[in-house]
Design a protein around this motif. Structure first.
Motif, short mmCIF file in Angstrom:
data_model
loop_
_atom_site.label_atom_id
_atom_site.label_comp_id
_atom_site.label_asym_id
_atom_site.label_seq_id
_atom_site.Cartn_x
_atom_site.Cartn_y
_atom_site.Cartn_z
N ARG A 159 1.00 -1.14 0.04
CA ARG A 159 -0.10 -0.17 0.03
C ARG A 159 0.72 1.43 -0.13
N MET A 160 0.36 2.24 -0.79
CA MET A 160 1.12 3.65 -0.82
C MET A 160 -0.17 4.62 -0.74
N ASN A 161 0.09 5.51 0.33
CA ASN A 161 -1.27 6.18 0.57
C ASN A 161 -2.54 5.43 0.27
N ASP A 162 -3.48 5.96 -0.39
CA ASP A 162 -4.68 5.21 -0.37
C ASP A 162 -4.81 4.01 -1.54
N ILE A 163 -3.55 3.92 -2.14
CA ILE A 163 -3.62 2.89 -3.42
C ILE A 163 -2.96 1.40 -3.02
N GLN A 164 -3.74 0.54 -3.48
CA GLN A 164 -3.24 -0.81 -2.99
C GLN A 164 -2.85 -1.64 -4.28
N GLN A 186 7.64 5.19 -2.16
CA GLN A 186 6.72 6.27 -1.97
C GLN A 186 7.07 7.43 -2.11
N ARG A 187 8.14 7.79 -1.35
CA ARG A 187 8.94 9.04 -1.49
C ARG A 187 9.32 9.75 -2.73
N LEU A 188 9.90 8.25 -3.48
CA LEU A 188 10.48 8.66 -5.15
C LEU A 188 9.36 8.95 -5.88
N ASN A 220 -0.36 4.35 -11.61
CA ASN A 220 -1.35 4.54 -10.72
C ASN A 220 -1.38 5.43 -9.50
N PHE A 221 -0.03 5.56 -9.28
CA PHE A 221 0.25 6.49 -7.96
C PHE A 221 -0.24 7.97 -8.50
N VAL A 222 0.04 8.31 -9.73
CA VAL A 222 -0.30 9.67 -10.14
C VAL A 222 -1.50 10.04 -11.05
N ASN A 238 -10.15 0.95 -8.62
CA ASN A 238 -11.23 1.55 -9.10
C ASN A 238 -10.63 2.96 -9.91
N ILE A 239 -9.27 2.74 -10.44
CA ILE A 239 -8.73 3.71 -11.55
C ILE A 239 -9.18 3.47 -12.97
N GLY A 240 -9.93 4.44 -13.63
CA GLY A 240 -10.29 4.28 -14.88
C GLY A 240 -9.59 5.02 -15.81
N ASN A 241 -8.60 5.70 -15.52
CA ASN A 241 -8.14 6.77 -16.59
C ASN A 241 -6.60 6.45 -16.62
N THR A 242 -6.24 4.95 -16.74
CA THR A 242 -4.88 4.34 -17.22
C THR A 242 -5.12 3.35 -18.39
N LYS A 243 -4.37 3.35 -19.23
CA LYS A 243 -4.04 2.43 -20.35
C LYS A 243 -2.78 1.99 -20.41
N PHE A 244 -2.57 0.42 -20.40
CA PHE A 244 -1.12 -0.04 -20.47
C PHE A 244 -1.13 -0.99 -21.66
#
Length: 490
Positions: A284-289, A306-308, A336-338, A366-372
């Protein structure tokens, strides 16, 4: 040196710097010396054991005056094990010389203005900071001074790390300061139980043996993954060992095993069998799993990771409307972090399994604005790709130690994104890439980050901002020279 000739010795050599490989640097008779286990400020007598054209590699045969930066190593395996090579230097000094390594590489190799360099970010913990360790089983245990070889295979079995320069020798580790409990206990109990059962440890030359590797992953959520890699084990041996580990360590979240009979240790093309629990744990980083599988890439110092990523995000200065390309995205950690700070993130990565992990990590959050997208960066990142997805406002790139392929650097020059955030684990290859990028970009911020205390490795984040291209004419090409030890020594 001429074969049979005595090794050259030098007295009262002052160690003036430390090289990228972690060796101290000194000079004698205008000859550059790279000295094992030397600390800047030491005055030493040395013996040269390998001579090159412009420099030599040496070992200390007498410590005449210890440096103020020198300290007592805390690990009994220091000097034999290939890890933690800077334990004999205070952490404050380590940070000082890592900062210097970054500024030297960028200023001397890339001729970059380093006045924008911020003080290095230290690691909050300098011991037990890794969340992943990989050990090797071997029937060729490294014999320390005074130990004699025995015909007893149990006495010669080892579970630990490779000896530097000896691919077939493994140092049996009693206690490792890199990963927190219960890592050491798990390793020792598995080793002792395997010896008790007289299971065969792997022979890397003959490619025989039942037990091959052990991988332990921990997480900030308290979850624990253990992967046992077998080679030529019987079903009974697999069942016996895996059953023992399950009973002895009920706190294991994900207990897995792999049968690898290839002639290399990579597991990315191997089937994973779940003995107990799911095939993943969570970080986990902040609210992201993030879901971490046995083949997933995730930064091994989670707190500093996380700091990086926070630094990379802050350097980009997002306003919420940006299209971002995340190159070498791995499991999509930065993407996903940004993602919550921008309009859309497009991630590209060579390893298909990592891209699948990246998609899963978006889904579970529930991140919907990424494409890989998976593929070789120099082939994927072409004009059609940019035309299809749009010109990015920010490019974040976090390549492997070798840096970016020259074709990728040229592609970034063609795209002309207003900002590039370049995250690197090798300041020398980063500097090589900056030689080209600086023709169109100004380096406006530099931030070293210490991810790996007691090693020579340092991460570095650079912000590049597009110049006003109407003010100059770009040279046609500039060669990207290789950065090496000899250049840094001169």
């Amino acid at each position: 040196m001429r074969k049979g000739a005595p090794n050259k010795q030098f007295e009262n050599v002052t160690v003036i710097d430390i090289a990228e490989e972690g060796k101290g640097v000194g000079k004698a008779e205008d000859f550059v010396l790279f000295i094992e286990k030397a600390v800047p400020g030491d005055v030493v007598d040395v013996e040269v054991y390998r001579k090159k054209k412009n420099f030599g590699e040496a070992k200390i045969i007498g410590l005449k005056q210890p440096s103020e930066h020198r300290t007592e190593p805390f690990c009994e395996h220091f000097g034999t094990c290939g890890g933690c090579k800077w334990q004999h230097m205070t952490y404050e000094a380590q940070l000082q010389f890592k900062q210097k390594a970054v500024t030297d590489a960028l200023s001397r190799l890339a001729k970059v203005d380093i006045s924008h360099t911020l003080p290095i970010v230290p690691s909050p913990a300098d011991r037990y900071y890794r969340n992943k360790l990989e050990y090797t089983f071997s029937n060729k245990r490294w014999l320390n001074d005074g130990e004699n070889r025995t015909d007893d295979p149990i006495e010669m079995s080892a579970l630990g790390f490779h000896i530097p320069g000896r691919f077939d020798k493994i140092l049996d580790i009693n206690h490792c300061y890199l990963q927190a409990d219960p890592s050491n206990n798990i390793r020792l109990k598995i080793r002792d139980y395997a010896r008790q059962l007289q299971m065969s440890f792997y022979d890397i030359k003959a490619h025989t043996g039942a037990l091959r590797n052990l991988i332990i992953r921990t997480s900030s959520t308290g979850e624990l993954m253990v992967i046992v890699v077998f080679a030529y084990a019987t079903e009974d041996e697999v069942s016996s060992l895996m059953g023992y580990v399950e009973r002895e360590f009920p706190q294991i979240t994900s207990l897995l095993y792999i049968l690898n009979q290839k002639k290399n240790d990579t597991i990315f093309d191997q089937e994973v069998v779940a003995w107990k629990g799911p095939e993943y744990i969570h970080e986990r980083m902040n609210d992201i799993q993030f879901r971490i599988g046995p083949k997933s890439f995730y930064q091994t110092n989670a707190i500093q990771a996380q700091r990086l990523y926070e630094i990379a995000r802050d350097f980009a200065g997002f306003k919420g409307t940006e299209l971002v390309y995340d190159l070498y995205t791995g499991a999509g950690t930065i993407a996903n972090f940004v993602a919550g700070h921008v309009r859309e993130v497009i991630g590209v990565e060579y390893v298909p399994q990592a891209i699948e992990d990246a998609k899963v990590n978006s889904t579970i959050n529930n991140i919907g604005n990424t494409k890989f997208y998976a593929g070789d960066m120099k082939d994927v990142l072409n004009a059609d790709f940019v035309s299809q997805h749009g010109k990015p406002d920010v490019i974040i790139t976090d390549p492997p130690r070798a840096g970016m392929h020259a074709d990728v650097v040229e592609r970034l020059m063609e795209i002309e994104a207003p900002k590039i955030v370049y995250v690197s684990c090798n300041a020398s290859t980063q500097a090589r890439d900056l030689i080209v990028l600086k023709n169109k970009y100004n380096v406006t911020q530099i931030q070293p980050v210490d991810m790996f205390p007691h090693t020579q490795h340092v991460e570095n984040v650079v912000l590049l901002e597009l110049k006003d291209l109407s003010e100059f004419t770009l040279p046609l090409t500039e060669q990207q020279p290789e950065a090496n030890t000899e250049q840094l020594a001169n």
